[in-house]
Design a protein around this motif. Structure first.
Motif, mmCIF file in Angstrom:
data_model
loop_
_atom_site.group_PDB
_atom_site.id
_atom_site.type_symbol
_atom_site.label_atom_id
_atom_site.label_comp_id
_atom_site.label_asym_id
_atom_site.label_seq_id
_atom_site.Cartn_x
_atom_site.Cartn_y
_atom_site.Cartn_z
ATOM 1 N N SER A 161 50.274 43.309 41.847
ATOM 2 C CA SER A 161 48.860 43.056 42.083
ATOM 3 C C SER A 161 48.218 44.331 42.628
ATOM 4 C CB SER A 161 48.678 41.904 43.091
ATOM 5 O OG SER A 161 47.305 41.604 43.279
ATOM 6 N N ARG A 162 47.167 44.768 41.931
ATOM 7 C CA ARG A 162 46.479 46.008 42.309
ATOM 8 C C ARG A 162 47.455 47.183 42.421
ATOM 9 N NH1 ARG A 162 43.976 41.914 45.411
ATOM 10 N NH2 ARG A 162 41.813 41.560 44.774
ATOM 11 N N THR A 239 46.800 37.854 32.355
ATOM 12 C CA THR A 239 47.359 38.420 33.581
ATOM 13 C C THR A 239 46.844 37.775 34.861
ATOM 14 O OG1 THR A 239 45.643 40.132 33.634
ATOM 15 C CG2 THR A 239 47.656 40.640 32.438
ATOM 16 N N GLY A 240 45.777 36.987 34.784
ATOM 17 C CA GLY A 240 45.235 36.364 35.981
ATOM 18 C C GLY A 240 44.185 37.215 36.669
ATOM 19 N N ALA A 241 43.526 36.633 37.657
ATOM 20 C CA ALA A 241 42.422 37.305 38.344
ATOM 21 C C ALA A 241 42.871 38.550 39.099
ATOM 22 C CB ALA A 241 41.749 36.328 39.309
ATOM 23 N N HIS A 242 44.109 38.558 39.584
ATOM 24 C CA HIS A 242 44.601 39.689 40.369
ATOM 25 C C HIS A 242 45.805 40.372 39.725
ATOM 26 C CE1 HIS A 242 42.620 36.848 43.206
ATOM 27 N NE2 HIS A 242 42.029 37.958 43.587
#
Length: 405
Positions: A161-162, A239-242
């Motif tokens: 994530s990020r 991949t989703g929001a994050h």
């Protein structure tokens, strides 16, 4: 300039756009489509395609191979044609499959052909030492490839994530930005380093090069120390929001009550993954859990305890898959890593669990379970695809050095 977000506004833009489209088609087709087939696929004028192929060849990006006469006659009704393929001095992506205790390093040419260059088991004292060893190996390959290297893709055993690993098996990797860590040690900002979750990249590889090609919606599951995966729409991973979607192993799909390292209770991976195999077979979990789990699967032929463990885990795997199919309605389900091994060793048990949790209306036409066609190269192939996705754009081609051939 990206093909999916900007429109060509000048003749130069249009040319760059079409060059990238053509090179992408060569890549996607594995260098097996003739110039005539690519021309039809991309709706190009024959003369335009000829000029574009010549331009890409002159820049050392492709090489046009000539078909044998009998093949030419069958495929293009006697009209001479060639097959644009990877140039021998063309772009190369390096791909890494990073694990808690080892890494594999491979190189991939434009058409997707991969070669394992290095494997190393961890003899270092820490995860940081493992990253240092990886950086050293990458630096050697970087020097050997020179300007041919267009990027490095790294698959990591954690949700990302990020840019950071958010739940790795090694506690010291928590929050580590692998791209930044490797980039700092390589001291080479000119080569992009792209990082993704290993299970998601295994699914991306199957959608591009394996058994999930050309499907509108597909589900892929990759089992290693845990259970991860990805839902793919028209070959693109969701991949989703994050950026951390696909943690299917951390869902209570089989009704377990055991506590999981993620902080939840009853996670599916405790019943369906390597942990489930070792626990059911009463094996210690010290060392490489994947190799230990493979030992249980191999022992099932002669050891009743291993056979019972395999049957139980296979049934749990199938039950979870059925629940996910009810939720996502995929056309097919791919299985890689230990998932492939379990399915191939105990297909009846997996299918029994699968049928038991499918909604009734799905049972007569249940989506097929497909074992990975890529084997050990699956995760590495997905990591390489990350690199080529970045490179095969008008701006990416602009950066390719003239005269690289």
């Amino acid at each position: 300039m990206r093909l999916d977000s900007e429109r060509a506004t000048t003749s130069a833009d249009l040319r760059a756009h079409n060059l990238a489209r053509l090179l992408r088609a060569v890549h996607d087709g594995g260098g097996a489509r003739t110039r005539a087939e690519l021309t039809r696929q991309l709706s190009l004028a024959r003369g335009t395609a000829t000029v574009l192929v010549r331009d890409l060849a002159d820049r050392g990006l492709i090489e046009e191979l000539q078909l044998a006469a009998d093949v030419t006659e069958r495929r293009s009704r006697g009209r001479p044609t060639g097959v644009p393929s990877a140039h021998p001095d063309g772009p190369v992506a390096l791909a890494v499959d990073l694990r808690d205790d080892s890494f594999s390093l491979a190189s991939f040419e434009l058409t997707g052909r991969g070669t394992i260059e290095d494997r190393q088991e961890r003899d270092a004292r820490s995860g940081a030492d493992l990253l240092t060893a990886l950086a050293e190996r990458l630096a050697v390959r970087r020097r050997a490839l020179g300007s041919r290297l267009v990027g490095i893709g790294v698959a990591v055993p954690s949700p990302v994530s990020r840019g950071q690993m958010v739940q790795p098996g090694l506690a010291e990797w928590l929050g580590v930005d692998v791209a930044a860590a490797l980039g700092g040690q390589l001291a080479d900002g000119a080569v992009p380093i792209l990082v993704g979750n290993d299970a998601r990249l295994a699914g991306l590889a199957e959608a591009r090069r394996g058994g999930l090609r050309d499907l509108p919606v597909a589900l892929h599951l990759h089992l290693a120390t845990g259970v991860g995966g990805v839902l793919l729409s028209a070959g693109a991973p969701l991949t989703g929001a994050h950026g951390a979607a696909g943690e299917f192993g951390h869902m209570p799909l089989t009704g377990g009550t055991e506590s999981c390292r993620c902080g939840l209770v009853g996670c599916w991976e405790l019943d369906a993954g390597s942990h489930g195999l070792l626990r059911r077979a009463a094996r210690a979990e010290e060392g490489d859990r994947v190799e230990l789990a493979l030992g249980v699967i191999a022992g099932a032929a002669t050891d009743p305890g291993c056979a019972a463990a395999l049957a139980g885990v296979a049934e749990a795997l199938g039950r979870g898959i059925g629940t996910l199919v009810n939720a996502h309605d995929p056309a097919a389900i791919g299985l890689s890593g230990l998932g492939r091994d379990i399915f191939q060793a105990a297909p009846e048990a997996v299918q029994a669990g699968y049928a038991a949790t499918l909604m009734r209306f799905r049972r007569d036409t249940a989506p097929p379970l497909i074992a990975s066609q890529l084997g050990d190269l699956g995760v590495l192939t997905g990591a390489a695809e990350l690199v080529f996705d970045s490179f095969l754009t008008p701006s990416g081609l602009t950066a390719w050095p003239a005269g690289a051939a």
